[in-house]
Design a protein around this motif. Structure first.
Motif, mmCIF file in Angstrom:
data_model
loop_
_atom_site.group_PDB
_atom_site.id
_atom_site.type_symbol
_atom_site.label_atom_id
_atom_site.label_comp_id
_atom_site.label_asym_id
_atom_site.label_seq_id
_atom_site.Cartn_x
_atom_site.Cartn_y
_atom_site.Cartn_z
ATOM 1 N N CYS A 12 0.851 -1.195 0.000
ATOM 2 C CA CYS A 12 0.000 0.000 0.000
ATOM 3 C C CYS A 12 0.891 1.251 0.000
ATOM 4 O O CYS A 12 2.083 1.169 0.298
ATOM 5 C CB CYS A 12 -0.892 -0.001 1.229
ATOM 6 S SG CYS A 12 0.057 0.035 2.750
ATOM 7 N N PHE A 13 0.283 2.397 -0.286
ATOM 8 C CA PHE A 13 1.100 3.627 -0.387
ATOM 9 C C PHE A 13 1.736 3.989 0.961
ATOM 10 O O PHE A 13 2.829 4.540 1.015
ATOM 11 C CB PHE A 13 0.252 4.789 -0.934
ATOM 12 C CG PHE A 13 -0.596 5.471 0.107
ATOM 13 C CD1 PHE A 13 -1.856 4.967 0.417
ATOM 14 C CD2 PHE A 13 -0.128 6.595 0.797
ATOM 15 C CE1 PHE A 13 -2.634 5.578 1.393
ATOM 16 C CE2 PHE A 13 -0.892 7.213 1.757
ATOM 17 C CZ PHE A 13 -2.150 6.693 2.073
ATOM 18 N N GLY A 14 1.033 3.661 2.073
ATOM 19 C CA GLY A 14 1.553 4.033 3.398
ATOM 20 C C GLY A 14 2.872 3.342 3.705
ATOM 21 O O GLY A 14 3.841 3.981 4.155
ATOM 22 N N VAL A 15 2.921 2.045 3.421
ATOM 23 C CA VAL A 15 4.150 1.288 3.688
ATOM 24 C C VAL A 15 5.218 1.646 2.654
ATOM 25 O O VAL A 15 6.394 1.817 2.985
ATOM 26 C CB VAL A 15 3.855 -0.236 3.702
ATOM 27 C CG1 VAL A 15 5.144 -1.039 3.794
ATOM 28 C CG2 VAL A 15 2.929 -0.588 4.863
ATOM 29 N N ALA A 72 5.046 2.883 9.592
ATOM 30 C CA ALA A 72 3.748 3.329 9.061
ATOM 31 C C ALA A 72 2.602 2.997 10.013
ATOM 32 O O ALA A 72 1.543 3.619 9.958
ATOM 33 C CB ALA A 72 3.490 2.676 7.701
ATOM 34 N N CYS A 95 1.599 6.340 8.622
ATOM 35 C CA CYS A 95 0.744 6.533 7.435
ATOM 36 C C CYS A 95 -0.312 7.592 7.748
ATOM 37 O O CYS A 95 -0.892 7.591 8.842
ATOM 38 C CB CYS A 95 0.068 5.209 7.085
ATOM 39 S SG CYS A 95 -1.185 5.393 5.817
ATOM 40 N N LEU A 97 -3.280 7.699 6.944
ATOM 41 C CA LEU A 97 -4.575 7.095 7.248
ATOM 42 C C LEU A 97 -4.597 6.500 8.660
ATOM 43 O O LEU A 97 -5.660 6.389 9.278
ATOM 44 C CB LEU A 97 -4.945 6.048 6.193
ATOM 45 C CG LEU A 97 -5.002 6.630 4.767
ATOM 46 C CD1 LEU A 97 -5.414 5.586 3.755
ATOM 47 C CD2 LEU A 97 -5.945 7.834 4.710
ATOM 48 N N VAL A 98 -3.446 6.158 9.191
ATOM 49 C CA VAL A 98 -3.358 5.750 10.613
ATOM 50 C C VAL A 98 -3.513 7.007 11.476
ATOM 51 O O VAL A 98 -4.205 7.008 12.494
ATOM 52 C CB VAL A 98 -2.020 5.031 10.908
ATOM 53 C CG1 VAL A 98 -1.871 4.772 12.402
ATOM 54 C CG2 VAL A 98 -1.933 3.713 10.138
ATOM 55 N N THR A 160 -6.979 0.012 10.926
ATOM 56 C CA THR A 160 -7.179 0.368 9.517
ATOM 57 C C THR A 160 -7.285 -0.838 8.582
ATOM 58 O O THR A 160 -7.819 -0.709 7.483
ATOM 59 C CB THR A 160 -6.013 1.243 9.022
ATOM 60 O OG1 THR A 160 -4.805 0.525 9.267
ATOM 61 C CG2 THR A 160 -5.963 2.575 9.716
ATOM 62 N N THR A 161 -6.783 -1.985 9.010
ATOM 63 C CA THR A 161 -6.730 -3.149 8.106
ATOM 64 C C THR A 161 -7.780 -4.209 8.420
ATOM 65 O O THR A 161 -7.706 -5.316 7.904
ATOM 66 C CB THR A 161 -5.330 -3.798 8.171
ATOM 67 O OG1 THR A 161 -5.014 -3.999 9.559
ATOM 68 C CG2 THR A 161 -4.278 -2.946 7.544
ATOM 69 N N CYS A 190 -8.923 1.683 6.170
ATOM 70 C CA CYS A 190 -8.370 2.546 5.116
ATOM 71 C C CYS A 190 -8.829 2.116 3.723
ATOM 72 O O CYS A 190 -9.174 0.952 3.506
ATOM 73 C CB CYS A 190 -6.849 2.595 5.208
ATOM 74 S SG CYS A 190 -6.042 1.099 4.640
ATOM 75 N N PRO A 192 -7.121 1.702 0.850
ATOM 76 C CA PRO A 192 -6.367 0.605 0.221
ATOM 77 C C PRO A 192 -6.815 -0.764 0.728
ATOM 78 O O PRO A 192 -6.913 -1.714 -0.053
ATOM 79 C CB PRO A 192 -4.913 0.905 0.606
ATOM 80 C CG PRO A 192 -4.881 2.384 0.769
ATOM 81 C CD PRO A 192 -6.209 2.759 1.365
ATOM 82 N N THR A 193 -7.143 -0.879 2.012
ATOM 83 C CA THR A 193 -7.621 -2.160 2.546
ATOM 84 C C THR A 193 -8.958 -2.512 1.913
ATOM 85 O O THR A 193 -9.172 -3.645 1.467
ATOM 86 C CB THR A 193 -7.762 -2.077 4.087
ATOM 87 O OG1 THR A 193 -6.452 -1.990 4.641
ATOM 88 C CG2 THR A 193 -8.470 -3.283 4.672
HETATM 89 S S1 SF4 Z 1 -3.433 2.580 6.934
HETATM 90 FE FE1 SF4 Z 1 -3.805 1.457 5.044
HETATM 91 S S2 SF4 Z 1 -2.564 2.595 3.550
HETATM 92 FE FE2 SF4 Z 1 -1.831 3.168 5.553
HETATM 93 S S3 SF4 Z 1 -0.149 1.776 6.019
HETATM 94 FE FE3 SF4 Z 1 -1.979 0.889 6.906
HETATM 95 S S4 SF4 Z 1 -2.735 -0.502 5.293
HETATM 96 FE FE4 SF4 Z 1 -1.316 0.900 4.325
#
Ligand code: SF4
Length: 284
Positions: A12-15, A72, A95, A97-98, A160-161, A190, A192-193
């Motif tokens: 995902c973009f965050g990692v 992240a 991240c 989103l976190v 988020t996952t 999130c 992406p999940t």
């Molecule tokens: S919140 Fe979602 S986008 Fe961000 S690191 Fe976690 S899985 Fe990846």
């Protein structure tokens, strides 16, 4: 044999951004990462080659370099402050989103809600979420409702996952369990999940075989394998393209390909190329 790649899969973009940040920092000077950036041996080797050290977020002050980095998955403000207080430079790979999930939980607490987090107890992201709120309760299923203190208002966020259906079902069950209380839910699963979960559903509806690419210690990868098996599909779990055997696909008509969130896109591309070779052995 048809080969179909999931619409959304892999890193995902965050990692991905946290890995890029770590590599940049490590090139500039010695660095300790507080926890595992990603369960991926290729990334681990790359970071090892840059001399990156591994530390633990939960043990402030215990790092061999003056610069440390949060992954992240994020951290509580308390943990961040403890490392700064111990004299370390703290780079933050959390991240966005976190961060959003942290913000939502804080808001609910400020509104006077009893904080509730749907997620895996002990998971690094969940520990970060609840780290500044000692009254927060982590729930994984309906059995955990017994852990909740009586409250007129519950404020719920999730890791988020988490699978969004599971989260929504649990929130509905919570409302039914406490009919006299107000339950405010902020959806922090999130995008992406969600995208990956939708893409998996699509693949499972169409394929007879699913190739899942990812580490054997990657929880998220194992969840993909379990979802395929539960849907009655044949799941083949590999970490690298050279593990694939031609005879595994003798009867396959429609093969789906997906990957855990720790898997690099180039590894998945190499797996698809290997499957194309299996499909047309004479072209090899
Ligand atoms: S919140 Fe979602 S986008 Fe961000 S690191 Fe976690 S899985 Fe990846």
């Amino acid at each position: 044999m048809k080969i179909q790649l999931a619409e959304h899969y892999g890193l995902c973009f965050g990692v991905r951004d946290a890995i890029a940040q770590a590599e940049k920092l490590a090139t500039a000077g010695p660095l300790t990462i507080l926890g595992e950036l990603v369960h991926n041996p290729v990334v681990r080797e790359r970071l090892d080659s840059l001399g990156v050290h591994q530390g633990q977020l939960a043990t402030p002050g215990d790092a061999p370099t003056p610069q440390v980095m949060i992954t992240a998955h994020g951290a509580s403000d308390a943990a961040r402050a403890a490392w700064r207080g111990a004299g370390f430079g703290v780079a933050d790979g959390t991240c966005p989103l976190v961060r959003h999930a942290h913000g939502q939980l804080r808001l609910l607490v400020e509104l006077g809600c009893q904080p509730v987090v749907i997620g895996k107890p002990g998971h690094v992201e969940v520990n970060g979420l609840i780290g500044d709120f000692p009254e927060a309760v982590v729930i994984e299923n309906e059995r955990d409702f017994s852990k909740l203190p009586a409250a007129t208002r519950y404020g719920v966020v999730s890791q988020t996952t988490q699978p969004i259906e599971h989260v929504q079902q649990l929130v509905a069950a919570l409302r039914a369990h406490f009919p006299a209380s107000e339950v405010t839910f902020r959806d922090t699963v999130c995008q992406p999940t969600k995208n990956r979960q939708n893409a998996l559903r699509k693949l499972l509806a169409e394929c007879d075989t699913l190739v899942v690419v990812g580490g054997h210690n990657s929880n998220n990868t194992l969840q993909l394998v379990a979802a395929a098996t539960a849907a009655g599909r044949r799941a083949i779990h590999i970490t690298r393209p050279d593990e694939l055997r031609d005879e595994w696909f003798a009867e396959a008509e429609h093969v789906g390909v997906t990957a855990g969130t720790s898997t690099l896109k180039e590894t998945v591309a190499a797996v698809v190329a290997r499957l194309e070779q299996i499909k047309q052995p004479t072209a090899a």
